[in-house]
Enzyme design. Structure first.
Site, PDB file in Angstrom:
ATOM      1  N   ARG A  66     -43.183  -1.752 -53.363  1.00  0.00           N
ATOM      2  CA  ARG A  66     -43.350  -0.506 -52.817  1.00  0.00           C
ATOM      3  C   ARG A  66     -43.731   0.736 -53.726  1.00  0.00           C
ATOM      4  O   ARG A  66     -44.539   1.455 -53.409  1.00  0.00           O
ATOM      5  CB  ARG A  66     -42.258  -0.300 -51.985  1.00  0.00           C
ATOM      6  CG  ARG A  66     -42.624   0.323 -50.727  1.00  0.00           C
ATOM      7  CD  ARG A  66     -41.652   0.412 -49.561  1.00  0.00           C
ATOM      8  NE  ARG A  66     -40.175   0.196 -50.101  1.00  0.00           N
ATOM      9  CZ  ARG A  66     -39.299   0.110 -49.544  1.00  0.00           C
ATOM     10  NH1 ARG A  66     -39.325   0.208 -47.979  1.00  0.00           N
ATOM     11  NH2 ARG A  66     -37.948  -0.059 -50.019  1.00  0.00           N
ATOM     12  N   LYS A 172     -33.287 -17.214 -54.047  1.00  0.00           N
ATOM     13  CA  LYS A 172     -32.279 -17.491 -53.430  1.00  0.00           C
ATOM     14  C   LYS A 172     -31.675 -16.018 -52.834  1.00  0.00           C
ATOM     15  O   LYS A 172     -32.175 -15.141 -53.434  1.00  0.00           O
ATOM     16  CB  LYS A 172     -31.148 -18.150 -53.938  1.00  0.00           C
ATOM     17  CG  LYS A 172     -30.334 -17.323 -55.080  1.00  0.00           C
ATOM     18  CD  LYS A 172     -29.124 -18.008 -55.819  1.00  0.00           C
ATOM     19  CE  LYS A 172     -28.088 -17.582 -55.232  1.00  0.00           C
ATOM     20  NZ  LYS A 172     -27.378 -16.672 -55.968  1.00  0.00           N
ATOM     21  N   ASP A 201     -33.627 -22.636 -57.582  1.00  0.00           N
ATOM     22  CA  ASP A 201     -32.114 -22.823 -57.803  1.00  0.00           C
ATOM     23  C   ASP A 201     -32.065 -22.617 -59.486  1.00  0.00           C
ATOM     24  O   ASP A 201     -32.215 -23.744 -59.935  1.00  0.00           O
ATOM     25  CB  ASP A 201     -31.606 -23.977 -57.471  1.00  0.00           C
ATOM     26  CG  ASP A 201     -29.808 -23.789 -57.398  1.00  0.00           C
ATOM     27  OD1 ASP A 201     -29.507 -23.625 -58.569  1.00  0.00           O
ATOM     28  OD2 ASP A 201     -29.199 -24.002 -56.574  1.00  0.00           O
ATOM     29  N   HIS A 202     -31.721 -21.483 -60.055  1.00  0.00           N
ATOM     30  CA  HIS A 202     -32.203 -21.384 -61.526  1.00  0.00           C
ATOM     31  C   HIS A 202     -31.090 -22.396 -62.091  1.00  0.00           C
ATOM     32  O   HIS A 202     -31.336 -22.574 -63.328  1.00  0.00           O
ATOM     33  CB  HIS A 202     -31.908 -20.045 -61.657  1.00  0.00           C
ATOM     34  CG  HIS A 202     -30.418 -19.410 -62.115  1.00  0.00           C
ATOM     35  ND1 HIS A 202     -30.066 -18.846 -61.215  1.00  0.00           N
ATOM     36  CD2 HIS A 202     -29.833 -19.329 -63.300  1.00  0.00           C
ATOM     37  CE1 HIS A 202     -28.543 -18.591 -61.560  1.00  0.00           C
ATOM     38  NE2 HIS A 202     -28.650 -18.890 -63.015  1.00  0.00           N
ATOM     39  N   LYS A 206     -31.754 -25.021 -66.054  1.00  0.00           N
ATOM     40  CA  LYS A 206     -30.794 -24.885 -67.142  1.00  0.00           C
ATOM     41  C   LYS A 206     -30.947 -26.526 -67.941  1.00  0.00           C
ATOM     42  O   LYS A 206     -30.774 -27.537 -67.397  1.00  0.00           O
ATOM     43  CB  LYS A 206     -29.259 -24.730 -66.845  1.00  0.00           C
ATOM     44  CG  LYS A 206     -29.073 -23.417 -66.435  1.00  0.00           C
ATOM     45  CD  LYS A 206     -27.666 -23.054 -66.186  1.00  0.00           C
ATOM     46  CE  LYS A 206     -27.445 -21.864 -65.628  1.00  0.00           C
ATOM     47  NZ  LYS A 206     -27.204 -20.632 -66.299  1.00  0.00           N
ATOM     48  N   GLU A 240     -16.625 -16.903 -63.780  1.00  0.00           N
ATOM     49  CA  GLU A 240     -17.395 -15.762 -64.330  1.00  0.00           C
ATOM     50  C   GLU A 240     -16.214 -14.836 -64.706  1.00  0.00           C
ATOM     51  O   GLU A 240     -15.242 -14.540 -64.014  1.00  0.00           O
ATOM     52  CB  GLU A 240     -18.265 -15.152 -63.484  1.00  0.00           C
ATOM     53  CG  GLU A 240     -19.476 -16.001 -63.227  1.00  0.00           C
ATOM     54  CD  GLU A 240     -20.532 -15.455 -62.353  1.00  0.00           C
ATOM     55  OE1 GLU A 240     -21.368 -14.725 -62.996  1.00  0.00           O
ATOM     56  OE2 GLU A 240     -20.514 -15.426 -61.085  1.00  0.00           O
ATOM     57  N   HIS A 264     -25.942 -23.717 -56.426  1.00  0.00           N
ATOM     58  CA  HIS A 264     -25.705 -24.072 -57.710  1.00  0.00           C
ATOM     59  C   HIS A 264     -24.615 -25.048 -57.853  1.00  0.00           C
ATOM     60  O   HIS A 264     -25.001 -26.253 -58.552  1.00  0.00           O
ATOM     61  CB  HIS A 264     -25.204 -22.768 -58.818  1.00  0.00           C
ATOM     62  CG  HIS A 264     -26.253 -21.655 -58.492  1.00  0.00           C
ATOM     63  ND1 HIS A 264     -27.473 -21.824 -58.379  1.00  0.00           N
ATOM     64  CD2 HIS A 264     -25.823 -20.359 -58.692  1.00  0.00           C
ATOM     65  CE1 HIS A 264     -27.725 -20.394 -58.378  1.00  0.00           C
ATOM     66  NE2 HIS A 264     -26.778 -19.720 -58.619  1.00  0.00           N
ATOM     67  N   LYS A 360     -15.519 -14.554 -59.386  1.00  0.00           N
ATOM     68  CA  LYS A 360     -15.920 -13.474 -60.312  1.00  0.00           C
ATOM     69  C   LYS A 360     -14.558 -12.959 -60.997  1.00  0.00           C
ATOM     70  O   LYS A 360     -13.423 -13.420 -60.561  1.00  0.00           O
ATOM     71  CB  LYS A 360     -16.191 -12.321 -59.508  1.00  0.00           C
ATOM     72  CG  LYS A 360     -17.643 -12.898 -58.750  1.00  0.00           C
ATOM     73  CD  LYS A 360     -18.777 -12.695 -59.677  1.00  0.00           C
ATOM     74  CE  LYS A 360     -20.094 -12.941 -58.968  1.00  0.00           C
ATOM     75  NZ  LYS A 360     -21.274 -13.210 -59.764  1.00  0.00           N
TER      76      LYS A 360
HETATM   77  C1  BG6 Z   1     -26.473 -15.870 -59.379  1.00  0.00           C
HETATM   78  C2  BG6 Z   1     -25.580 -15.443 -58.441  1.00  0.00           C
HETATM   79  O1  BG6 Z   1     -27.420 -16.873 -58.344  1.00  0.00           O
HETATM   80  O2  BG6 Z   1     -26.068 -16.794 -60.516  1.00  0.00           O
HETATM   81  C3  BG6 Z   1     -24.688 -14.449 -59.291  1.00  0.00           C
HETATM   82  O3  BG6 Z   1     -26.066 -14.632 -57.527  1.00  0.00           O
HETATM   83  C4  BG6 Z   1     -24.074 -15.378 -60.616  1.00  0.00           C
HETATM   84  O4  BG6 Z   1     -23.562 -13.667 -58.654  1.00  0.00           O
HETATM   85  C5  BG6 Z   1     -25.172 -16.036 -61.250  1.00  0.00           C
HETATM   86  O5  BG6 Z   1     -23.230 -14.469 -61.409  1.00  0.00           O
HETATM   87  C6  BG6 Z   1     -24.557 -16.801 -62.393  1.00  0.00           C
HETATM   88  O6  BG6 Z   1     -25.681 -17.583 -63.161  1.00  0.00           O
HETATM   89  P1  BG6 Z   1     -25.349 -17.962 -64.577  1.00  0.00           P
HETATM   90  O7  BG6 Z   1     -26.693 -18.470 -65.079  1.00  0.00           O
HETATM   91  O8  BG6 Z   1     -25.072 -16.595 -65.290  1.00  0.00           O
HETATM   92  O9  BG6 Z   1     -24.458 -18.885 -64.624  1.00  0.00           O
END
Ligand code: BG6
Length: 506
Positions: A66, A172, A201-202, A206, A240, A264, A360
């Protein structure tokens, strides 16, 4: 490679196989190009791909969002993001070359005119190349806009291009529950074919997550043990130490189950539990993953724990509780910790508890899969005076200290038969001399190449929601607030009831 040539890059046999595969000339359009994801992840990933020479020779970037920006402003912003977040020191010549032809198209994503302007930019690149370039649309926008963008692309005819492939990458969260995911799938597949859709889905990008497959299917020694006869239980942890940062708006509506478990962590579970696929084609792999998900029932309420962090200390520093974080509504019951006890009801896994936990503000950041084997059936010698034999445990560490550890029992040197556990370790950092690519580098490249193996298929995403939905509904209907755990701790005591024995220390 010639026979006399040394293996691998620079003659190092351990880095063999890091070479890049060819990619067809492509234009990548990022919707949401001035957002956080683009700045922190996508643009630095593109830079690192460029640095490695992994992008196609003809590659163009189009940013859209935007904000009113000129092309030069966008290039400058993109460069600043790359300089701040790239995993490598930036080579300004490479960065300039990457961004030299970048264009920016501003507009509201629900304004049809925007897509006309994007189309003109794409056509101009094609005309310049004298051939149609592949097109990849990356949706890094607010989730509510995913169907809006997809349908607008379709309405403008941008879902297909003669003699070129068109693909769409969707970030996502893919829906906030099963119903939404189904609706979103229906709308996306109303415009694109499944083969064109890349749901991110990142975690799948990895290296260490992909190594779960290599570890299982490229080694003969583990497969005979990989079943209910030898495995006692599995713990999958994604802890985390950070809080929610400035993401209260997103996080308070999502919570830990939606944020990490639905996607994940269930991905980690499926890779660990799937049957060997007949090939590593996208559909063969995903067929097996879906079978695992379908064999998992939603856990009953007593096998799902939710909790929220209260004030505490992380690395010696006092930190606020979730309810004191900026932007969190008073009295929010959103969980920042979730743990589930699941079963995969099939021939291989029946009766093996698979425990998932994420949170978290836990003691430290660690993502790992720990597979605990059954104890030895009989101990022939007296191991008095020692820690004693403990079941073998195999730990696949996704991050940090990426690697694999096998816990074995060993005799403590001396005249008595005293036993204690010792570790046999493989560490990525020492075995491979090059730095692993970031997840997004691999995924962007795969999407441009049209390889969907590491992306979530439509039935897979729905099967994931089918497991999580009943838990979310039960939590939503419950009058009981989430349990509490002090920031920086191991999580809530309530989670101990899920496991027979104790969780691994975080
Ligand atoms: C994301 C979440 O998909 O993955 C975050 O939205 C999270 O809340 C993150 O911190 C964790 O990813 P990674 O690669 O740091 O383990």
């Amino acid at each position: 490679m010639g026979l006399t040539e040394p293996a691998g890059v620079g003659g190092n046999p351990l880095t063999e196989g890091l070479e890049r595969l060819p990619v067809h000339p492509t234009t990548l359009v990022i919707f949401g190009a001035t957002g956080d994801l683009a700045r922190r992840k996508l643009l630095p990933a593109l830079y690192n791909l460029a640095h490695e020479g992994a992008l196609p020779e003809r590659f163009h970037l189009v940013g859209s969002s935007r904000s009113e920006l000129r092309d030069e402003d966008f290039r400058e912003r993109a460069a600043a993001g790359v300089r701040e977040f790239s995993r490598r020191e930036v080579d300004e010549t490479v960065l300039d070359a990457l961004l030299a032809s970048a264009r920016y198209v501003s507009g509201d994503l629900d304004d049809d005119g925007l897509y006309g302007r994007v189309g003109e930019v794409l056509d101009a690149y094609d005309a310049d190349a004298d051939e149609p370039l592949h097109r990849c649309f990356y949706l890094a926008t607010a989730p509510a806009l995913f169907p809006v963008v997809v349908e607008a692309l379709g309405a403008r005819g941008l879902d297909a291009c003669e003699n070129a492939q068109v693909r769409v990458v969707i970030e996502k969260p893919f829906g906030a529950d099963l119903q939404e995911a189904r609706e979103l799938n229906a709308r996306v597949l109303g415009v694109f074919d499944e083969q064109q859709v890349f749901r991110i889905d990142h975690y799948l990008g990895k290296e260490t997550v992909q190594n779960v497959l290599a570890f299982r299917f490229a080694n003969g020694m583990f497969e005979p043990l990989w079943n209910r006869n030898y495995i006692d239980h599995v713990e999958i942890t994604a802890a985390e130490d950070l809080g929610i940062g400035s993401r209260a708006g997103y996080y308070d509506a999502a919570g830990a189950l939606r944020d990490l478990i639905q996607n994940h962590m269930l991905q980690l579970l499926t890779l660990l539990c799937m049957e060997p696929p007949t090939s590593f084609s996208a559909d063969a792999v995903r067929d097996e993953k879906v079978k695992v998900l379908r064999a998992i029932a939603a856990p009953p309420p007593q096998e799902a724990v939710r909790a929220q962090y209260t004030p505490g200390a992380v690395s010696g520093e006092p930190v606020p509780g979730y309810l004191q974080e900026d932007g969190v509504p008073d009295g929010s019951t959103t969980e920042t910790y979730a743990a589930l006890r699941l079963q995969v009801d099939n021939w291989r896994w029946a009766g093996v508890p698979i425990l998932l936990r994420t949170g978290k503000r836990l003691a430290r950041k660690v993502t790992e899969i720990a597979v605990t084997l059954k104890p030895v059936p009989h101990l022939a010698f007296d191991s008095a005076g020692s820690v004693g034999p403990q079941p073998n445990q195999l730990v696949l560490t996704v991050q940090p200290n990426e690697g694999v550890t096998l816990k074995l029992a060993a005799k403590i040197p001396g005249s008595r038969m005293r036993i204690r556990p010792v570790n046999m370790e493989f560490l990525y950092g020492t075995a491979f001399l090059s730095q692993s690519p970031e997840a997004y580098e691999r995924l962007i490249l795969d999407a441009m190449r049209g390889d969907a193996t590491l992306f979530t298929r439509n039935d897979e995403v729905e099967a994931q929601w089918r497991i999580c939905d009943p838990v979310l509904r039960a939590w939503c209907d419950s009058s009981e607030p989430p349990a509490g755990y002090a920031a920086g701790s191991q999580g809530p005591a309530q989670a101990d009831a899920l496991i027979d024995g104790a969780w691994r220390a975080i």
